[in-house]
Design a protein around this motif. Structure first.
Motif, PDB file in Angstrom:
ATOM      1  N   VAL A 106       0.817  -1.218   0.000  1.00 23.23           N
ATOM      2  CA  VAL A 106       0.000   0.000   0.000  1.00 23.23           C
ATOM      3  C   VAL A 106       0.854   1.272   0.000  1.00 23.23           C
ATOM      4  O   VAL A 106       0.456   2.276  -0.583  1.00 23.23           O
ATOM      5  CB  VAL A 106      -1.053   0.020   1.139  1.00 23.23           C
ATOM      6  CG1 VAL A 106      -1.997  -1.143   1.016  1.00 23.23           C
ATOM      7  CG2 VAL A 106      -0.425   0.059   2.499  1.00 23.23           C
ATOM      8  N   GLY A 107       2.050   1.237   0.611  1.00 21.66           N
ATOM      9  CA  GLY A 107       2.897   2.432   0.687  1.00 21.66           C
ATOM     10  C   GLY A 107       3.285   2.977  -0.684  1.00 21.66           C
ATOM     11  O   GLY A 107       2.957   4.120  -1.029  1.00 21.66           O
ATOM     12  N   PRO A 108       3.965   2.148  -1.505  1.00 21.99           N
ATOM     13  CA  PRO A 108       4.316   2.628  -2.842  1.00 21.99           C
ATOM     14  C   PRO A 108       3.099   3.009  -3.681  1.00 21.99           C
ATOM     15  O   PRO A 108       3.160   3.937  -4.487  1.00 21.99           O
ATOM     16  CB  PRO A 108       5.039   1.437  -3.482  1.00 21.99           C
ATOM     17  CG  PRO A 108       5.273   0.452  -2.406  1.00 21.99           C
ATOM     18  CD  PRO A 108       4.522   0.838  -1.182  1.00 21.99           C
ATOM     19  N   LEU A 109       1.986   2.314  -3.462  1.00 19.99           N
ATOM     20  CA  LEU A 109       0.770   2.629  -4.216  1.00 19.99           C
ATOM     21  C   LEU A 109       0.252   4.022  -3.847  1.00 19.99           C
ATOM     22  O   LEU A 109      -0.039   4.855  -4.715  1.00 19.99           O
ATOM     23  CB  LEU A 109      -0.288   1.551  -3.928  1.00 19.99           C
ATOM     24  CG  LEU A 109      -1.639   1.688  -4.618  1.00 19.99           C
ATOM     25  CD1 LEU A 109      -1.487   1.808  -6.135  1.00 19.99           C
ATOM     26  CD2 LEU A 109      -2.530   0.486  -4.276  1.00 19.99           C
ATOM     27  N   VAL A 110       0.165   4.299  -2.540  1.00 18.12           N
ATOM     28  CA  VAL A 110      -0.312   5.603  -2.069  1.00 18.12           C
ATOM     29  C   VAL A 110       0.611   6.721  -2.567  1.00 18.12           C
ATOM     30  O   VAL A 110       0.155   7.748  -3.062  1.00 18.12           O
ATOM     31  CB  VAL A 110      -0.384   5.617  -0.519  1.00 18.12           C
ATOM     32  CG1 VAL A 110      -0.514   7.036   0.017  1.00 18.12           C
ATOM     33  CG2 VAL A 110      -1.535   4.751  -0.036  1.00 18.12           C
ATOM     34  N   LYS A 111       1.915   6.490  -2.447  1.00 19.06           N
ATOM     35  CA  LYS A 111       2.881   7.519  -2.862  1.00 19.06           C
ATOM     36  C   LYS A 111       2.800   7.781  -4.359  1.00 19.06           C
ATOM     37  O   LYS A 111       2.841   8.925  -4.811  1.00 19.06           O
ATOM     38  CB  LYS A 111       4.306   7.093  -2.498  1.00 19.06           C
ATOM     39  CG  LYS A 111       4.610   7.371  -1.058  1.00 19.06           C
ATOM     40  CD  LYS A 111       6.107   7.365  -0.815  1.00 19.06           C
ATOM     41  CE  LYS A 111       6.354   7.608   0.662  1.00 19.06           C
ATOM     42  NZ  LYS A 111       7.456   6.831   1.184  1.00 19.06           N
ATOM     43  N   GLY A 112       2.711   6.712  -5.142  1.00 20.72           N
ATOM     44  CA  GLY A 112       2.630   6.856  -6.606  1.00 20.72           C
ATOM     45  C   GLY A 112       1.388   7.639  -7.013  1.00 20.72           C
ATOM     46  O   GLY A 112       1.451   8.530  -7.862  1.00 20.72           O
ATOM     47  N   LEU A 113       0.247   7.327  -6.374  1.00 17.54           N
ATOM     48  CA  LEU A 113      -0.992   8.039  -6.708  1.00 17.54           C
ATOM     49  C   LEU A 113      -0.912   9.496  -6.267  1.00 17.54           C
ATOM     50  O   LEU A 113      -1.382  10.399  -6.965  1.00 17.54           O
ATOM     51  CB  LEU A 113      -2.198   7.362  -6.030  1.00 17.54           C
ATOM     52  CG  LEU A 113      -2.642   6.037  -6.633  1.00 17.54           C
ATOM     53  CD1 LEU A 113      -3.728   5.406  -5.767  1.00 17.54           C
ATOM     54  CD2 LEU A 113      -3.175   6.234  -8.052  1.00 17.54           C
ATOM     55  N   ALA A 114      -0.301   9.732  -5.094  1.00 23.05           N
ATOM     56  CA  ALA A 114      -0.202  11.104  -4.567  1.00 23.05           C
ATOM     57  C   ALA A 114       0.587  11.993  -5.528  1.00 23.05           C
ATOM     58  O   ALA A 114       0.234  13.148  -5.745  1.00 23.05           O
ATOM     59  CB  ALA A 114       0.456  11.087  -3.190  1.00 23.05           C
ATOM     60  N   ARG A 115       1.630  11.417  -6.116  1.00 23.49           N
ATOM     61  CA  ARG A 115       2.427  12.197  -7.085  1.00 23.49           C
ATOM     62  C   ARG A 115       1.575  12.628  -8.274  1.00 23.49           C
ATOM     63  O   ARG A 115       1.838  13.631  -8.912  1.00 23.49           O
ATOM     64  CB  ARG A 115       3.629  11.368  -7.565  1.00 23.49           C
ATOM     65  CG  ARG A 115       4.821  11.440  -6.603  1.00 23.49           C
ATOM     66  CD  ARG A 115       6.093  10.939  -7.269  1.00 23.49           C
ATOM     67  NE  ARG A 115       6.062   9.508  -7.474  1.00 23.49           N
ATOM     68  CZ  ARG A 115       6.485   8.608  -6.570  1.00 23.49           C
ATOM     69  NH1 ARG A 115       6.992   9.010  -5.422  1.00 23.49           N
ATOM     70  NH2 ARG A 115       6.399   7.326  -6.821  1.00 23.49           N
ATOM     71  N   GLU A 116       0.516  11.853  -8.547  1.00 23.65           N
ATOM     72  CA  GLU A 116      -0.380  12.198  -9.660  1.00 23.65           C
ATOM     73  C   GLU A 116      -1.574  13.021  -9.194  1.00 23.65           C
ATOM     74  O   GLU A 116      -2.486  13.301  -9.967  1.00 23.65           O
ATOM     75  CB  GLU A 116      -0.908  10.906 -10.320  1.00 23.65           C
ATOM     76  CG  GLU A 116       0.169   9.980 -10.851  1.00 23.65           C
ATOM     77  CD  GLU A 116       0.887  10.565 -12.070  1.00 23.65           C
ATOM     78  OE1 GLU A 116       0.243  11.276 -12.859  1.00 23.65           O
ATOM     79  OE2 GLU A 116       2.104  10.316 -12.208  1.00 23.65           O
ATOM     80  N   GLY A 117      -1.613  13.338  -7.882  1.00 23.33           N
ATOM     81  CA  GLY A 117      -2.705  14.172  -7.359  1.00 23.33           C
ATOM     82  C   GLY A 117      -3.938  13.395  -6.919  1.00 23.33           C
ATOM     83  O   GLY A 117      -5.015  13.964  -6.766  1.00 23.33           O
ATOM     84  N   PHE A 118      -3.772  12.083  -6.688  1.00 23.24           N
ATOM     85  CA  PHE A 118      -4.922  11.258  -6.284  1.00 23.24           C
ATOM     86  C   PHE A 118      -4.693  10.579  -4.933  1.00 23.24           C
ATOM     87  O   PHE A 118      -3.541  10.398  -4.507  1.00 23.24           O
ATOM     88  CB  PHE A 118      -5.201  10.184  -7.339  1.00 23.24           C
ATOM     89  CG  PHE A 118      -5.791  10.738  -8.597  1.00 23.24           C
ATOM     90  CD1 PHE A 118      -7.152  10.956  -8.700  1.00 23.24           C
ATOM     91  CD2 PHE A 118      -4.975  11.074  -9.675  1.00 23.24           C
ATOM     92  CE1 PHE A 118      -7.702  11.484  -9.861  1.00 23.24           C
ATOM     93  CE2 PHE A 118      -5.508  11.603 -10.839  1.00 23.24           C
ATOM     94  CZ  PHE A 118      -6.880  11.808 -10.934  1.00 23.24           C
ATOM     95  N   MET A 119      -5.790  10.234  -4.301  1.00 19.66           N
ATOM     96  CA  MET A 119      -5.695   9.507  -3.036  1.00 19.66           C
ATOM     97  C   MET A 119      -6.739   8.387  -3.015  1.00 19.66           C
ATOM     98  O   MET A 119      -7.702   8.398  -3.759  1.00 19.66           O
ATOM     99  CB  MET A 119      -5.926  10.443  -1.853  1.00 19.66           C
ATOM    100  CG  MET A 119      -7.281  11.107  -1.875  1.00 19.66           C
ATOM    101  SD  MET A 119      -7.520  12.152  -0.434  1.00 19.66           S
ATOM    102  CE  MET A 119      -9.236  12.613  -0.676  1.00 19.66           C
ATOM    103  N   ALA A 120      -6.484   7.419  -2.141  1.00 19.96           N
ATOM    104  CA  ALA A 120      -7.412   6.301  -1.953  1.00 19.96           C
ATOM    105  C   ALA A 120      -7.183   5.796  -0.531  1.00 19.96           C
ATOM    106  O   ALA A 120      -6.111   5.998   0.038  1.00 19.96           O
ATOM    107  CB  ALA A 120      -7.126   5.216  -2.986  1.00 19.96           C
ATOM    108  N   PRO A 121      -8.186   5.156   0.079  1.00 19.90           N
ATOM    109  CA  PRO A 121      -8.092   4.816   1.511  1.00 19.90           C
ATOM    110  C   PRO A 121      -7.336   3.520   1.773  1.00 19.90           C
ATOM    111  O   PRO A 121      -7.900   2.542   2.245  1.00 19.90           O
ATOM    112  CB  PRO A 121      -9.565   4.671   1.909  1.00 19.90           C
ATOM    113  CG  PRO A 121     -10.206   4.128   0.680  1.00 19.90           C
ATOM    114  CD  PRO A 121      -9.472   4.724  -0.483  1.00 19.90           C
ATOM    115  N   PHE A 122      -6.031   3.489   1.480  1.00 22.66           N
ATOM    116  CA  PHE A 122      -5.320   2.215   1.510  1.00 22.66           C
ATOM    117  C   PHE A 122      -4.633   1.869   2.829  1.00 22.66           C
ATOM    118  O   PHE A 122      -3.578   1.241   2.840  1.00 22.66           O
ATOM    119  CB  PHE A 122      -4.316   2.156   0.358  1.00 22.66           C
ATOM    120  CG  PHE A 122      -4.947   2.088  -1.004  1.00 22.66           C
ATOM    121  CD1 PHE A 122      -6.109   1.362  -1.204  1.00 22.66           C
ATOM    122  CD2 PHE A 122      -4.388   2.739  -2.079  1.00 22.66           C
ATOM    123  CE1 PHE A 122      -6.711   1.285  -2.459  1.00 22.66           C
ATOM    124  CE2 PHE A 122      -4.968   2.672  -3.344  1.00 22.66           C
ATOM    125  CZ  PHE A 122      -6.136   1.949  -3.532  1.00 22.66           C
TER     126      PHE A 122
END
Ligand SMILES: Cc1cc2nc3c(=O)[nH]c(=O)nc-3n(C[C@H](O)[C@H](O)[C@H](O)COP(=O)(O)OP(=O)(O)OC[C@H]3O[C@@H](n4cnc5c(N)ncnc54)[C@H](O)[C@@H]3O)c2cc1C
Length: 235
Positions: A106-122
């Protein structure tokens, strides 16, 4: 052994890498599987399921190795089908949809999405696997505002008990999607890909901790129970 061959990175008991492969977050694992299959794609998962059935050995699926029960994602004398080397993520920015292979943490997933301006409840622990947390519901600090991980699941690719690769979403196998979001109370196959609704991240966020003395536990707990259901859901 029969006609089906194991594919992917295959590590039998005694092979180099076996001792590493057996380790999980819970250090008290005390069974030794016959073989680990590190799948590289859904077909490897399918072959491993068919192989286990043909050879009449038990099987388990594993993603992030964070099972709390020590022997949940390993099994004595059986096949552990590990998807952790499948980590591709693709983002459809226009429709705010992320398609995620189940091996990513979940860590790399959250960080990768955040760089694109998105979030999700992981969830809040970066090393947990998206594979397991999604099937367990998935609670995190954003759950009040955007729901559980499973609330945001809109599709999945699964390998079923016979080794068939199937898709479940709003237009095909909708009942399986519903069941995989918690409706069925269990897992129905070995998942290799999830599709999630993701959310535009706000420009700013505030993180804070408040710590009360232990003696105030009862008072604080009572106040929190009365306050929490009605407080602003962005909290
Ligand atoms: C340190 C820590 C912090 C945690 N924090 C949170 C949290 O903040 N929020 C929260 O909700 N939970 C949290 N959990 C619980 C966690 O979500 C579960 O233990 C989850 O099952 C771990 O998933 P995994 O893929 O890492 O584990 P694994 O050990 O790989 O898998 C555990 C089980 O999940 C299922 N599973 C895994 N992969 C697949 C797959 N590809 N297809 C189908 N089923 C699969 C299987 O039943 C498997 O036995 C935490 C656990 C730990 C140890």
């Amino acid at each position: 052994m029969g006609s089906i061959q194991l594919t992917g990175l295959v590590i039998f008991k005694g092979d180099p890498g076996y001792e590493e492969a057996i380790k999980n977050w819970n250090p008290y694992v005390d069974v030794s599987p016959l073989v680990f299959v590190f799948a590289q794609n859904s077909q490897d998962v399918s072959n491993a399921i068919k192989w286990a059935r043909e050879n009449e050995v038990p099987m388990r699926v594993r993603s992030g190795r964070h099972a709390l029960d020590k022997n949940l994602s390993v099994v004595k004398g059986g096949v552990v089908i590990d998807v952790s080397e499948m980590q591709k993520v693709s983002l459809d920015r226009k429709n705010a949809i992320a398609t995620v292979q189940t091996g990513i943490h979940v860590g790399p997933l959250v960080k990768g999405l955040a760089r694109e301006g998105f979030m999700a409840p992981f969830g809040d622990s970066p090393t947990v696997g998206i594979g397991g947390i999604t099937m367990g519901g998935g609670f995190g600090v954003l759950s009040r505002s955007i729901g559980l991980v499973s609330d945001n699941l809109i599709g999945l690719k699964m390998v079923d008990a016979k080794g068939k690769i199937i898709q479940a979403d709003q237009s095909s196998n909708e009942d399986l999607l519903w069941a995989s979001k918690g409706g069925g109370g269990g897992n129905f196959g070995y998942n290799t890909e999830y599709t999630f609704k993701v959310h535009q991240a706000p420009k700013t966020a505030t993180v804070f901790n408040i710590i009360w003395p232990w003696e105030q536990l009862e008072t604080v707990f009572r106040a929190w129970q009365q306050w929490a259901p009605f407080v602003d859901e962005r909290l």
